[in-house]
Design an enzyme around this catalytic site. Sequence first.
Site, PDB file in Angstrom:
ATOM      1  CB  SER A 161      43.369  35.268  32.629  1.00  0.00           C
ATOM      2  OG  SER A 161      43.554  34.055  33.312  1.00  0.00           O
ATOM      3  CE  LYS A 198      43.312  35.037  36.550  1.00  0.00           C
ATOM      4  NZ  LYS A 198      41.948  35.355  37.017  1.00  0.00           N
ATOM      5  CE  LYS A 234      43.262  30.906  35.442  1.00  0.00           C
ATOM      6  NZ  LYS A 234      42.250  31.152  36.487  1.00  0.00           N
ATOM      7  CG  ASP A 236      43.352  32.555  39.531  1.00  0.00           C
ATOM      8  OD1 ASP A 236      43.183  31.993  40.635  1.00  0.00           O
ATOM      9  OD2 ASP A 236      42.419  32.780  38.730  1.00  0.00           O
ATOM     10  CD  GLU A 278      41.843  35.413  40.592  1.00  0.00           C
ATOM     11  OE1 GLU A 278      42.676  35.936  39.818  1.00  0.00           O
ATOM     12  OE2 GLU A 278      40.688  35.107  40.241  1.00  0.00           O
ATOM     13  CG  ASP A 331      37.635  33.739  41.284  1.00  0.00           C
ATOM     14  OD1 ASP A 331      36.392  33.745  41.322  1.00  0.00           O
ATOM     15  OD2 ASP A 331      38.260  33.393  40.261  1.00  0.00           O
ATOM     16  CE  LYS A 366      36.169  34.665  37.768  1.00  0.00           C
ATOM     17  NZ  LYS A 366      36.664  33.267  37.834  1.00  0.00           N
ATOM     18  N   GLY A 404      36.709  36.998  34.800  1.00  0.00           N
ATOM     19  CA  GLY A 404      36.132  36.475  33.560  1.00  0.00           C
ATOM     20  C   GLY A 404      35.913  34.980  33.647  1.00  0.00           C
TER      21      GLY A 404
END
Length: 369
Positions: free
Chosen positions: A136, A162, A164, A189, A214, A239, A263, A291
Amino acid sequence: MNIKQVVLRHLEMELKAPFATSFGSFQTKEFILVEVIDEDGASGWGESVAFHSPWYNEETVKTNWHMMEDFLLPLLFQAPIEHPNELRRRFSHIRKNNMAKSAIEGAVWDLFAKKNNMPLSEALGGKKKQIEVGISIGIQKSVDDLLRMVERYVNEGYRRIKVKIKPGWDVDVVRELRRHFPDVPLMADANSAYSLEDAEHLKALDEFQLMMIEQPLAADDIVDHATLQSQLQTPICLDESIHSYEDARKAIQLGSCQIINIKIGRVGGLSEAKLIHDLCQKHNILVWCGGMLESGVGRAHNIALTTLENFVLPGDTAASSYYWERDIIDPEVTVENGMITVPENSGIGYEVNRRQVDRYTTFAKVYRA
Ligand code: OSB
Ligand code: MG
């Protein structure tokens, strides 16, 4: 198991580089490490993934300490434990505060597996010997910086990237990434930075073959996500919105997502995580393990969970060295060709290095039954 003593430690670890998301940026990771000790002096380890500030969810390091000290530890000491699954029930009349519950439950799972001389993965019913992982990457200062980061981690072998995103750092950034890396498994995400009014804008992501987007919408929403999913080709992964088996059941029923990021901390522990995993498997919802910038203890729990069958997409469990100069476990978590070899030692399978733990501990407190 008779838990006789619990040590709560408050740790502060500097990240190698700041990690930026749509909700804020991290430089220092502050967290609580839980050590449960039974009548034979055996230890089990858990990690709270609550952050210093209530950005990701409503919990914080301080609220977790309060919940553990005043409510959860007394319940833990109340009676012996045959199996860690029992804690789900024992903690059930305490509402939410899932990360606090999970940190204790995780320590008890480690102890349980150690007492039974088996790896935590096996205690959970996991079969994989190796797990596939991605990475990520936080929001960067420039697109060039991001491209360089992606190139580095693709070359290191990570199985998916991934990135952001947030308003102003989304479609154009993903377009550039795709131009440079046409075939890399890629996802974005948003950490709930958008609303349904952005649906048209988010549709522009459909042309980039993302594995998923996400948590585009609100952290407590599953209704608008269902509407958005009906308009998007890109699969939605939830998430923040999924805190329990019940949340997962309802999201699946509504069609709010095609994928769930599990998670352990967010859902209140490994037992709940496993229930969600099983439910998703039954409904053909793919899962992967998320994570929370964990230290090695949390990382080890994530690895064990990921050995379950329906964790078919690469998770966010990167190598220890992605975040830390020196992790608190031996050996550190390493990634080779995008794979982590699941440890075969009992419990979490890594040795907690007490010297490193002490180095990062700012204060600690011992609780006795
Ligand atoms: O949304 O998955 C998330 C980090 C902090 C808070 C939320 C998230 C993340 C990550 C990084 O994406 C996951 C990791 O590498 O531990
Ligand atoms: Mg996320």
